[in-house]
Design an enzyme around this catalytic site. Structure first.
Site, PDB file in Angstrom:
ATOM      1  CG  ASN A   3      32.292  42.435  47.168  1.00 53.91           C
ATOM      2  OD1 ASN A   3      31.245  42.959  46.835  1.00 53.91           O
ATOM      3  ND2 ASN A   3      33.239  42.114  46.287  1.00 53.91           N
TER       4      ASN A   3
ATOM      5  CG  ASP B  72      41.117  43.930  46.369  1.00 58.27           C
ATOM      6  OD1 ASP B  72      40.963  44.447  45.248  1.00 58.27           O
ATOM      7  OD2 ASP B  72      40.792  44.492  47.431  1.00 58.27           O
TER       8      ASP B  72
HETATM    9  O1  C5P Z   1      42.335  49.256  44.477  1.00 65.62           O
HETATM   10  P1  C5P Z   1      40.880  49.184  44.774  1.00 65.62           P
HETATM   11  O2  C5P Z   1      40.319  47.804  44.672  1.00 65.62           O
HETATM   12  O3  C5P Z   1      40.467  49.844  46.050  1.00 65.62           O
HETATM   13  O4  C5P Z   1      40.218  50.109  43.640  1.00 65.62           O
HETATM   14  C1  C5P Z   1      38.831  50.148  43.425  1.00 65.62           C
HETATM   15  C2  C5P Z   1      38.578  50.372  41.974  1.00 65.62           C
HETATM   16  O5  C5P Z   1      39.359  49.444  41.226  1.00 65.62           O
HETATM   17  C3  C5P Z   1      37.140  50.108  41.599  1.00 65.62           C
HETATM   18  O6  C5P Z   1      36.800  50.977  40.543  1.00 65.62           O
HETATM   19  C4  C5P Z   1      37.169  48.646  41.115  1.00 65.62           C
HETATM   20  O7  C5P Z   1      36.152  48.386  40.166  1.00 65.62           O
HETATM   21  C5  C5P Z   1      38.536  48.551  40.498  1.00 65.62           C
HETATM   22  N1  C5P Z   1      39.192  47.232  40.584  1.00 65.62           N
HETATM   23  C6  C5P Z   1      39.423  46.541  39.406  1.00 65.62           C
HETATM   24  N2  C5P Z   1      40.032  45.328  39.445  1.00 65.62           N
HETATM   25  C7  C5P Z   1      40.438  44.785  40.605  1.00 65.62           C
HETATM   26  C8  C5P Z   1      40.203  45.472  41.808  1.00 65.62           C
HETATM   27  C9  C5P Z   1      39.578  46.699  41.769  1.00 65.62           C
HETATM   28  O8  C5P Z   1      39.060  47.030  38.345  1.00 65.62           O
HETATM   29  N3  C5P Z   1      41.021  43.593  40.602  1.00 65.62           N
END
Ligand code: C5P
Length: 412
Positions: free
Chosen positions: A218, A287
């Site tokens: 990303n 993700d």
């Molecule tokens: O759910 P989302 O990805 O939008 O949330 C963002 C937050 O979750 C950020 O702080 C990111 O570092 C963390 N995150 C994580 N592990 C993942 C995906 C996102 O710690 N697999």
């Protein structure tokens, strides 16, 4: 008049715009600031030190090795004296010296010695400003936390027209005013607000391999996470950084673990989190990652192809679910419904705080030096919030660290 009583160290490099610096000194003095001037040897060709001496009320400094100065350490005491180092005009040559850490005269040595904020107002011919070498130096200095003022577009002393004119003295004063105004919002004790705390920060993107030569990633530059590392160190914390692949240099004082994939970041964070008081998940973790990373390069055959991806483990949610969990702070980068998504994540992931920002727009966000944050936290059964307006990421990081220190449970 927010520059009142501030100590401004004005560095003047050798460009024709040096004549505007005389007006600048006058305007800063009118605001009640104390100004000391340092000139490079080429600046002396453009304007006489006596002008600055008369306007500032202080002797002008030009020599690195000045036997008259106590202990011949004038550069260190000048650097310590300054609340802000302002270099105006900054020539292409001087900017190149700063970006490479050269210290062969008083002003470049002061730049290295100064721990205060540094503002640079570039001034040069438009072609020199546009050269990749200059632009790379500017990018590097911004990444090092230097604030740029201008340059502006218009007619130049050389007869050409374009970007490269030094910003007008009024505009430069305005930048300093707003810096001092903002900085007033940081508590005087910022330097100790996380004293002795152990802070774990994850930053940057992850790379999810498809085959030996390709990966999914990303646009995260890691700038916000790295700015948080610096701010937490400045606040007196011991900092561990888990970094995805970025082109930034971490401060020497931080312990750094480099990782590439979301799974590696998960393993590193989960093993370190129990030993830390605070975890800030500033990384843009993938993700989804490919179910299979091919060992051979994938060949192209069909007009369309399908990737099978599986969800990665949520590091942030799993840190927040630890029995002995650190104070857990997440980020939410959103293209729409920012507040609603952020508050949902705060609750669903059981976080102590979340910092939400817009991405994908024209200003701020990924890869930009600036950003704005909407911060939410759980408070007495409800949700508290604070807006941190668009500003440089290094200052934004300090504001967020201060907010974390205020929310972090006080322990005796
Ligand atoms: O759910 P989302 O990805 O939008 O949330 C963002 C937050 O979750 C950020 O702080 C990111 O570092 C963390 N995150 C994580 N592990 C993942 C995906 C996102 O710690 N697999």
């Amino acid at each position: 008049m927010t520059s009142t009583n501030k100590h401004i160290l004005l560095g003047v490099a050798g460009g024709i715009a040096a004549y505007k610096s005389a007006v600048l000194v006058r305007l800063l003095r009118k605001r009640g600031a104390e100004v000391k001037v340092v000139m490079t040897s080429s600046a002396l060709q453009f304007i006489c030190p006596l002008t600055f001496q008369a306007l500032s009320g202080h002797a002008v400094h030009t020599e690195l090795l000045d036997a008259e100065t106590e202990n011949a350490m004038g550069h260190i005491s000048l650097a310590r004296w300054a609340d802000v180092l302002l270099i105006a005009p900054a020539t292409a040559n001087f900017i190149a010296k700063c970006s490479h850490g050269l210290a062969d005269d008083l002003l470049s040595t002061l730049y290295l010695a100064a721990s205060c904020p540094v503002y640079i107002a570039p001034a040069m011919n438009q072609a020199m400003w546009g050269k990749p070498a200059t632009q790379e130096n500017i990018t590097k200095l911004k990444a090092h936390g230097v604030y740029m003022i201008g340059p502006e577009a218009g007619d130049q002393a050389c007869g050409e027209t374009g970007l490269g004119r030094m910003a007008e003295p009024e505009a430069i004063c305005g930048h300093l005013d707003s810096y001092f105004y903002d900085a007033g919002e940081l508590v005087a004790t910022f330097g100790q607000c996380l004293q002795g705390r152990k802070v774990l920060i994850s930053a940057g993107p992850t790379r999810e391999p498809l085959d030996p030569v390709r990966y999914l990633t990303n646009r995260s530059s890691g700038k916000m996470g790295y700015a948080l590392v610096r701010a937490a160190l400045d606040a007196g914390a011991e900092v561990t950084l888990i970094s995805g692949p970025v082109s930034l240099t971490a401060p020497d004082q931080a312990e750094v673990v480099h990782v590439e994939t979301a799974a590696q970041m998960y393993a590193a964070v989960m093993s370190m989190a129990p030993r830390h008081d605070i975890y800030i998940g500033a990384a843009a973790v993938a993700d989804y990652s490919p179910v299979v990373a091919e060992t051979r390069k994938i060949k192209k055959h069909d007009a369309q192809t399908t990737l099978i991806l599986q969800k990665t483990q949520d590091i942030l949610a799993d840190v927040a679910a630890l029995a002995a969990r650190p104070f857990t702070v997440g980020f939410a980068a959103e293209t729409h419904d920012l507040d609603a998504y952020a508050q949902t994540k705060l609750k669903q992931k059981n976080l102590d705080m979340i910092a939400a920002n817009w991405v994908g727009g024209e200003q701020g966000g990924f890869d930009s030096g600036q950003n704005a944050l909407q911060v939410f936290w759980c408070s007495d059964g409800g949700v508290g919030q604070k807006t941190l307006p668009m500003t440089d990421k290094s200052y934004l990081a300090k504001q967020l660290i201060q907010l974390i220190s205020e929310r972090y449970p006080k322990q005796s």
